[in-house]
Write a protein that holds these residues in place. Structure first.
Motif, PDB file in Angstrom:
ATOM      1  N   TYR A  71     -34.748  17.185  -0.137  1.00  0.00           N
ATOM      2  CA  TYR A  71     -34.154  17.489  -1.440  1.00  0.00           C
ATOM      3  C   TYR A  71     -32.635  17.482  -1.285  1.00  0.00           C
ATOM      4  O   TYR A  71     -32.100  17.743  -0.215  1.00  0.00           O
ATOM      5  CB  TYR A  71     -34.568  18.873  -1.929  1.00  0.00           C
ATOM      6  CG  TYR A  71     -36.037  19.067  -2.215  1.00  0.00           C
ATOM      7  CD1 TYR A  71     -36.929  19.337  -1.182  1.00  0.00           C
ATOM      8  CD2 TYR A  71     -36.530  19.009  -3.510  1.00  0.00           C
ATOM      9  CE1 TYR A  71     -38.275  19.536  -1.441  1.00  0.00           C
ATOM     10  CE2 TYR A  71     -37.882  19.210  -3.783  1.00  0.00           C
ATOM     11  CZ  TYR A  71     -38.742  19.469  -2.745  1.00  0.00           C
ATOM     12  OH  TYR A  71     -40.080  19.672  -3.011  1.00  0.00           O
ATOM     13  N   PRO A 115     -32.717  22.348  -6.443  1.00  0.00           N
ATOM     14  CA  PRO A 115     -32.888  21.168  -5.592  1.00  0.00           C
ATOM     15  C   PRO A 115     -33.561  20.033  -6.360  1.00  0.00           C
ATOM     16  O   PRO A 115     -34.420  20.271  -7.213  1.00  0.00           O
ATOM     17  CB  PRO A 115     -33.804  21.671  -4.473  1.00  0.00           C
ATOM     18  CG  PRO A 115     -33.658  23.156  -4.477  1.00  0.00           C
ATOM     19  CD  PRO A 115     -33.422  23.521  -5.904  1.00  0.00           C
ATOM     20  N   ASP A 145     -32.762  25.710   6.102  1.00  0.00           N
ATOM     21  CA  ASP A 145     -31.553  26.256   5.497  1.00  0.00           C
ATOM     22  C   ASP A 145     -30.550  25.181   5.095  1.00  0.00           C
ATOM     23  O   ASP A 145     -29.493  25.498   4.548  1.00  0.00           O
ATOM     24  CB  ASP A 145     -30.888  27.265   6.436  1.00  0.00           C
ATOM     25  CG  ASP A 145     -31.641  28.583   6.461  1.00  0.00           C
ATOM     26  OD1 ASP A 145     -31.516  29.325   7.460  1.00  0.00           O
ATOM     27  OD2 ASP A 145     -32.366  28.873   5.484  1.00  0.00           O
ATOM     28  N   GLN A 201     -29.262  19.304  -3.222  1.00  0.00           N
ATOM     29  CA  GLN A 201     -28.919  20.375  -4.150  1.00  0.00           C
ATOM     30  C   GLN A 201     -27.417  20.439  -4.324  1.00  0.00           C
ATOM     31  O   GLN A 201     -26.673  20.453  -3.343  1.00  0.00           O
ATOM     32  CB  GLN A 201     -29.448  21.718  -3.643  1.00  0.00           C
ATOM     33  CG  GLN A 201     -29.248  22.874  -4.609  1.00  0.00           C
ATOM     34  CD  GLN A 201     -29.837  24.175  -4.084  1.00  0.00           C
ATOM     35  OE1 GLN A 201     -30.007  24.352  -2.888  1.00  0.00           O
ATOM     36  NE2 GLN A 201     -30.160  25.094  -4.977  1.00  0.00           N
ATOM     37  N   LEU A 218     -31.737  19.571   1.922  1.00  0.00           N
ATOM     38  CA  LEU A 218     -32.792  20.484   2.361  1.00  0.00           C
ATOM     39  C   LEU A 218     -34.031  19.713   2.751  1.00  0.00           C
ATOM     40  O   LEU A 218     -34.430  18.782   2.045  1.00  0.00           O
ATOM     41  CB  LEU A 218     -33.166  21.440   1.225  1.00  0.00           C
ATOM     42  CG  LEU A 218     -32.112  22.443   0.770  1.00  0.00           C
ATOM     43  CD1 LEU A 218     -32.409  22.934  -0.635  1.00  0.00           C
ATOM     44  CD2 LEU A 218     -32.038  23.612   1.728  1.00  0.00           C
ATOM     45  N   GLN A 220     -25.441  22.240  10.580  1.00  0.00           N
ATOM     46  CA  GLN A 220     -25.408  23.112   9.402  1.00  0.00           C
ATOM     47  C   GLN A 220     -24.368  22.602   8.408  1.00  0.00           C
ATOM     48  O   GLN A 220     -24.577  22.661   7.205  1.00  0.00           O
ATOM     49  CB  GLN A 220     -25.085  24.537   9.824  1.00  0.00           C
ATOM     50  CG  GLN A 220     -25.163  25.542   8.680  1.00  0.00           C
ATOM     51  CD  GLN A 220     -24.902  26.956   9.159  1.00  0.00           C
ATOM     52  OE1 GLN A 220     -24.667  27.201  10.348  1.00  0.00           O
ATOM     53  NE2 GLN A 220     -24.922  27.898   8.233  1.00  0.00           N
ATOM     54  N   LEU A 242     -25.938  19.774  -0.633  1.00  0.00           N
ATOM     55  CA  LEU A 242     -26.770  20.456   0.361  1.00  0.00           C
ATOM     56  C   LEU A 242     -28.075  19.683   0.480  1.00  0.00           C
ATOM     57  O   LEU A 242     -28.788  19.503  -0.503  1.00  0.00           O
ATOM     58  CB  LEU A 242     -27.043  21.893  -0.080  1.00  0.00           C
ATOM     59  CG  LEU A 242     -27.983  22.722   0.799  1.00  0.00           C
ATOM     60  CD1 LEU A 242     -27.343  22.979   2.167  1.00  0.00           C
ATOM     61  CD2 LEU A 242     -28.325  24.045   0.120  1.00  0.00           C
TER      62      LEU A 242
END
Lengths: 111, 116
Positions: A35, A43, A103, A37, A88, A9, A86
């Motif tokens: 993606y 994203p 997530d 972000q 994804l 995570q 982030l």
């Protein structure tokens, strides 16, 4: 239960290190996207994989789609602070019109 | 700029008020999607259009939410009687549907809603 499980995570590493993040599911996907972000932004599409076993490279990023089209990985070589963000994964099941997202993995690359 | 455009970028409202977001997709894209994202989560599907037809709406979507794409170009997402739980980033994405849905989405910068 999340359809797409992403791990880890959170990941915090030093500049220059290599890393791999994972996207796993019990469902078969007709296509899968990664993606990236940044905070407060939408994203941005990095890559699409559609064939089981497919490997795609984008500069220092290597994307792999599992043979059974149920999982994928993203490997970054020699990470840089600009890679922070982030990550994804998202997939399309069968002929579905929508994409389902995981997530994400929050990556921090320290200079 | 020919990307997906969303406005407003930020909206602060009081509980019980109505809010509307607008999305202008990439001009040649016939599919338009709305997603919602909260902190620490990935985008959650709300609804999508192909041209002006709304083809799918999430079963989790409250009746307080409605979306339109009247001329197959821009879209609006309205939330009536907002609740604090509606606070989120509302993302719009578009794509050009071909023979096969590749799932590639091009997102706007999002509209962040804060309900006080």
């Amino acid at each position: 239960t999340q359809l797409l499980e992403q791990s880890p995570q959170f990941l915090s590493i030093q500049e220059g290190e290599n890393l791999t993040v994972y996207c796993n599911s019990s469902s078969v996907f007709s296509s899968l996207q990664w993606y990236r972000q940044e905070p407060g932004e939408g994203p941005v599409l990095l890559v699409t994989v559609v064939t089981g076993g497919e490997v795609k490279k984008l500069k220092r990023l290597t994307f792999q789609f599992g043979d059974a089209r149920k999982d994928s990985s993203l490997h970054i070589t020699a990470a840089q602070p600009g890679d922070t963000g982030l990550y994804l994964c998202a997939g399309v099941i069968g002929n579905a019109g929508k994409s389902t997202f995981g997530d994400g993995t929050t990556l921090t690359v320290k200079p | 700029d020919t990307g997906v455009s969303q406005n407003p970028r930020h909206k602060i409202t009081k509980r019980g008020q109505n809010v509307t977001f607008r999305c202008d997709p990439i001009s040649e894209h016939n599919r338009l999607y709305w997603y919602r994202q909260t902190l620490g989560q990935g985008p959650e599907f709300l609804t999508y259009f192909q041209n002006e037809a709304q083809l799918e709406k999430s079963r989790l979507l409250s009746d307080r939410f409605s979306a339109e794409r009247p001329k197959g170009s821009f879209s609006t997402l309205e939330i009536q009687r907002t609740e604090q739980g509606d606070s989120a980033m509302y993302l719009c994405a578009s794509t050009r549907e071909g023979r096969r849905n590749t799932g590639e989405l091009f997102f706007g910068e999002g509209s962040r809603l804060t309900v006080l």
